[in-house]
Scaffold this active site. Structure first.
Site, short mmCIF file in Angstrom:
data_model
loop_
_atom_site.label_atom_id
_atom_site.label_comp_id
_atom_site.label_asym_id
_atom_site.label_seq_id
_atom_site.Cartn_x
_atom_site.Cartn_y
_atom_site.Cartn_z
N ASP A 139 31.72 46.92 41.81
CA ASP A 139 30.95 48.09 42.20
C ASP A 139 31.78 49.01 43.09
O ASP A 139 32.87 48.66 43.56
CB ASP A 139 29.70 47.66 42.97
CG ASP A 139 28.74 46.84 42.12
OD1 ASP A 139 28.75 47.02 40.89
OD2 ASP A 139 27.99 46.03 42.71
N TYR A 151 35.06 35.16 44.46
CA TYR A 151 34.95 36.28 45.39
C TYR A 151 34.97 35.76 46.83
O TYR A 151 34.49 34.64 47.11
CB TYR A 151 33.64 37.04 45.20
CG TYR A 151 33.60 37.98 44.02
CD1 TYR A 151 33.87 39.34 44.19
CD2 TYR A 151 33.25 37.54 42.75
CE1 TYR A 151 33.81 40.22 43.12
CE2 TYR A 151 33.20 38.41 41.67
CZ TYR A 151 33.48 39.75 41.86
OH TYR A 151 33.42 40.62 40.80
#
Length: 281
Positions: free
Chosen positions: A64, A125
Site C-alpha cells: 500500500d 513483514y
C-alpha cells in the site's frame, strides 16, 4: 493473467527494494500518481528502447501507499531478442534510470513456471515501533512509528502467537468482493532490539488488505495496557470488524522477504495458490 510464457518470450525475475514514503503504493494507477510499478515499467521501457511498448510486472506483494520493501520480488516477460540484447547490462542501466528510492538488486532469467505472486510460499513483514518518551531517532523516523505509551513486549508477543495458524481473518481485513479472508499465519512474534526499537514480525502464505496493520494496531492496544492479552484472539474469533482495532500508519511496515519452492515445485504451488481458499484445504 495466464501462467504461461508466450512463445518467443522469456520470464525474468527482479529482486528489488524501495522506500515507500513518496509512492501511492506498488500498483500503477490512473491520474499520474507515482507508483513503484510505474517507475520500474517506465525505466524498463526506456533502457530496452521499446518505444510505446510496456512490459507489465507481476509482483509478490502489492504494498500500500507508504509501505516499504527490502525483499520484494517481481517478474516480467520480455521478448527473447530484447532479453538477449540487454541482459548483460540491464541491471546497471536500470540503476542509472530509476529514482533513488527504488533499487533493483538482481535481474535473472527464471523458469517458465515461476510466478512472483502465486508461486510464493510465504511473505515476511516487519512493523517497527518506538516507545521512548522522547520519540523516534530522527534518522529512523521514516520507518519507525512512535507510540507515546510504554509497551509491554512480552504481552504483545503472547497475543501475537495466539493468532498463528489458519483462520478467517475477516475481523482484521477489509473485505473485497469475491475474495476470501482465510489465511495461514506461519509465525507471529514481537521483540525489542538492543536500541529499543520494537519489531513485530509476521510471516504468512498471503495477507488480506490492511491485515498486518490492523493486527499491529490490536497488539499496540495490548502492549500499552488498554486491552488484555486475550483480546486480539477474541476479536479474531468474533469474525467481525471491531471499531477498537485501528489500522496503524503505513510507514512502520516493511516487506522483508518472499520465499519460493524449488524450481520443480513452482507450478504445483502456483496452481494451489490460485484455488479459492476454504478452511482446511
Amino acid at each position: 493473467m495466464s501462467d504461461e510464457v508466450a512463445d518467443g518470450f522469456v520470464r525474468v525475475r527482479l529482486d528489488l527494494s524501495y522506500d515507500g514514503a513518496d509512492f501511492s503504493g506498488w500498483a500503477r494507477q490512473a491520474g499520474g500518481r507515482r507508483t513503484v510499478q510505474g517507475e520500474i515499467e517506465d525505466a524498463l521501457r526506456t533502457v530496452t528502447r521499446s518505444g510505446e511498448q510496456t512490459y507489465e510486472l507481476t509482483v509478490a506483494g502489492r504494498t500500500d501507499a507508504g509501505v516499504h520493501a527490502r525483499g520484494q520480488v517481481a517478474h516480467v516477460d520480455l521478448p527473447r531478442e530484447v532479453w538477449d540484447e540487454h541482459r548483460e547490462k540491464l541491471l546497471k542501466r536500470l540503476a542509472g534510470r530509476l529514482p533513488k528510492d527504488v533499487r533493483i538488486w538482481r535481474v535473472a532469467e527464471a523458469p517458465a513456471a515461476f510466478n512472483a505472486r502465486f508461486a510464493a510460499l510465504w511473505r515476511r513483514y516487519v512493523y517497527r515501533v518506538g516507545d521512548r518518551p522522547g520519540g523516534v531517532d530522527p534518522l529512523l523516523r521514516g520507518h519507525v512509528l512512535w507510540h507515546d505509551w510504554e509497551l509491554d513486549v512480552e504481552a504483545m508477543d503472547t497475543a501475537a502467537r495466539s493468532l498463528v495458524g489458519e483462520h478467517d481473518f475477516a475481523a482484521y481485513a477489509k473485505k473485497r468482493e469475491g475474495a476470501t479472508t482465510i489465511r495461514e499465519i506461519l509465525g507471529f512474534g514481537v521483540e525489542r532490539r538492543t536500541d529499543g526499537v520494537i519489531e513485530i514480525e509476521v510471516r504468512a502464505d498471503a495477507f488480506c488488505y490492511n491485515q498486518v496493520r490492523s493486527m499491529v494496531g490490536a497488539l499496540l492496544f495490548v502492549g500499552d495496557g488498554h486491552r488484555g492479552v486475550e483480546w486480539p484472539r477474541k476479536v479474531l474469533d468474533a469474525g467481525v470488524r471491531d471499531s477498537a482495532v485501528h489500522v496503524v500508519r503505513p510507514h512502520g511496515l516493511t516487506l522483508e522477504e518472499v520465499a519460493y519452492p524449488a524450481d520443480e515445485l513452482l507450478m504445483e504451488r502456483t496452481l494451489r495458490a490460485r484455488r479459492v481458499r476454504v478452511r482446511g484445504q
